[in-house]
Design a protein around this motif. Sequence first.
Motif, short mmCIF file in Angstrom:
data_model
loop_
_atom_site.label_atom_id
_atom_site.label_comp_id
_atom_site.label_asym_id
_atom_site.label_seq_id
_atom_site.Cartn_x
_atom_site.Cartn_y
_atom_site.Cartn_z
N UNK A 63 0.81 -1.22 0.00
CA UNK A 63 0.00 0.00 0.00
C UNK A 63 0.83 1.26 0.00
N UNK A 64 2.02 1.22 -0.58
CA UNK A 64 2.91 2.37 -0.60
C UNK A 64 2.73 3.12 -1.92
N UNK A 65 2.27 4.37 -1.88
CA UNK A 65 2.13 5.13 -3.13
C UNK A 65 3.49 5.29 -3.80
N UNK A 66 3.52 5.20 -5.13
CA UNK A 66 4.77 5.31 -5.88
C UNK A 66 4.44 5.62 -7.32
N UNK A 67 5.46 6.06 -8.07
CA UNK A 67 5.34 6.25 -9.50
C UNK A 67 6.10 5.11 -10.17
N UNK A 68 5.40 4.23 -10.87
CA UNK A 68 6.02 3.13 -11.59
C UNK A 68 6.09 3.52 -13.07
N UNK A 69 7.33 3.67 -13.60
CA UNK A 69 7.52 4.24 -14.93
C UNK A 69 8.10 3.22 -15.90
N UNK A 70 7.51 3.12 -17.08
CA UNK A 70 8.19 2.47 -18.19
C UNK A 70 9.19 3.46 -18.75
N UNK A 71 10.00 3.01 -19.71
CA UNK A 71 11.00 3.90 -20.28
C UNK A 71 10.41 4.97 -21.19
N UNK A 72 9.10 4.96 -21.38
CA UNK A 72 8.45 6.01 -22.17
C UNK A 72 7.77 7.05 -21.29
N UNK A 73 7.61 6.79 -20.00
CA UNK A 73 6.84 7.64 -19.11
C UNK A 73 7.70 8.70 -18.44
N UNK A 74 7.05 9.79 -18.00
CA UNK A 74 7.74 10.81 -17.21
C UNK A 74 6.78 11.35 -16.14
N UNK A 75 7.38 11.83 -15.06
CA UNK A 75 6.65 12.56 -14.02
C UNK A 75 7.15 14.00 -14.04
N UNK A 76 6.22 14.94 -14.03
CA UNK A 76 6.58 16.35 -14.09
C UNK A 76 5.97 17.08 -12.89
N UNK A 77 6.81 17.88 -12.25
CA UNK A 77 6.31 18.81 -11.25
C UNK A 77 6.50 20.22 -11.78
N UNK A 78 5.42 20.98 -11.83
CA UNK A 78 5.46 22.37 -12.26
C UNK A 78 4.74 23.18 -11.20
N UNK A 79 5.49 23.91 -10.39
CA UNK A 79 4.90 24.55 -9.22
C UNK A 79 4.52 23.49 -8.20
N UNK A 80 3.28 23.49 -7.77
CA UNK A 80 2.82 22.48 -6.81
C UNK A 80 2.09 21.32 -7.47
N UNK A 81 1.96 21.38 -8.79
CA UNK A 81 1.24 20.34 -9.52
C UNK A 81 2.20 19.25 -9.97
N UNK A 82 1.86 18.00 -9.70
CA UNK A 82 2.65 16.86 -10.14
C UNK A 82 1.78 16.02 -11.06
N UNK A 83 2.33 15.68 -12.23
CA UNK A 83 1.54 14.97 -13.24
C UNK A 83 2.35 13.85 -13.84
N UNK A 84 1.71 12.72 -14.08
CA UNK A 84 2.31 11.59 -14.77
C UNK A 84 1.92 11.64 -16.24
N UNK A 85 2.92 11.57 -17.12
CA UNK A 85 2.68 11.44 -18.55
C UNK A 85 3.03 10.01 -18.93
#
Length: 213
Positions: free
Chosen positions: A189-211
Amino acid sequence: MRLFLASYRFGEHYDVFAELAGPPGPIAVIANACDSWPGARAAAVTSELVPLRKLGFTPQEVDLREYAGRPVELRRTLSRFPALWVRGGNTFVLRAQFARSGADTVIPELLAADSLLYAGYSAGACLLGPHLRGLEASDDPGEVLPACGIAPVWAGLGLIDRPIVPHLDSPTDPEHTGNALAARFRADGIPHWALTDTDVVVRDGNEIRLYAN
């Protein structure tokens, strides 16, 4: 604060990076995740500089080993760059070199002032989570003492609220350590970002988004 965090280089989202970075210009390259690869380190640096030049950037390596115990000088150097590129390698070695140079304080302060874009992949992305626990399955903490002269540091920089697990289903991870760690985090139950080699996580200001693709 602007962060562009990937599993492998730009993933499939160079357009997102370009929007955050603005027109190509000077960019500092940190390759200290490769410090435990003495025979391959130079080639690892070149493998970052050449593609960035082809994209129109003017990359320059900033070797954190040269700034051990010199955070004021490191701040002065990094303040000349609008963007920072942190490549992959051993996350624990990279974290130790951040600690030795004061980059773990200097870079978050520059990011808080929005004077710098931080772009990193693999180790360069994992470093920014709250901790490095679980990464020992793919990165050897035992490489830290010989390469850096200090014990491993297990705390991340905490600039994102959950760990990044890179290289899901990637040919660069034939033992599927990333998939196993993501499965363990899910089970616990641990939150995490699991990324393939095509994915990215972006933080812009206080907003965090997964592409994701």
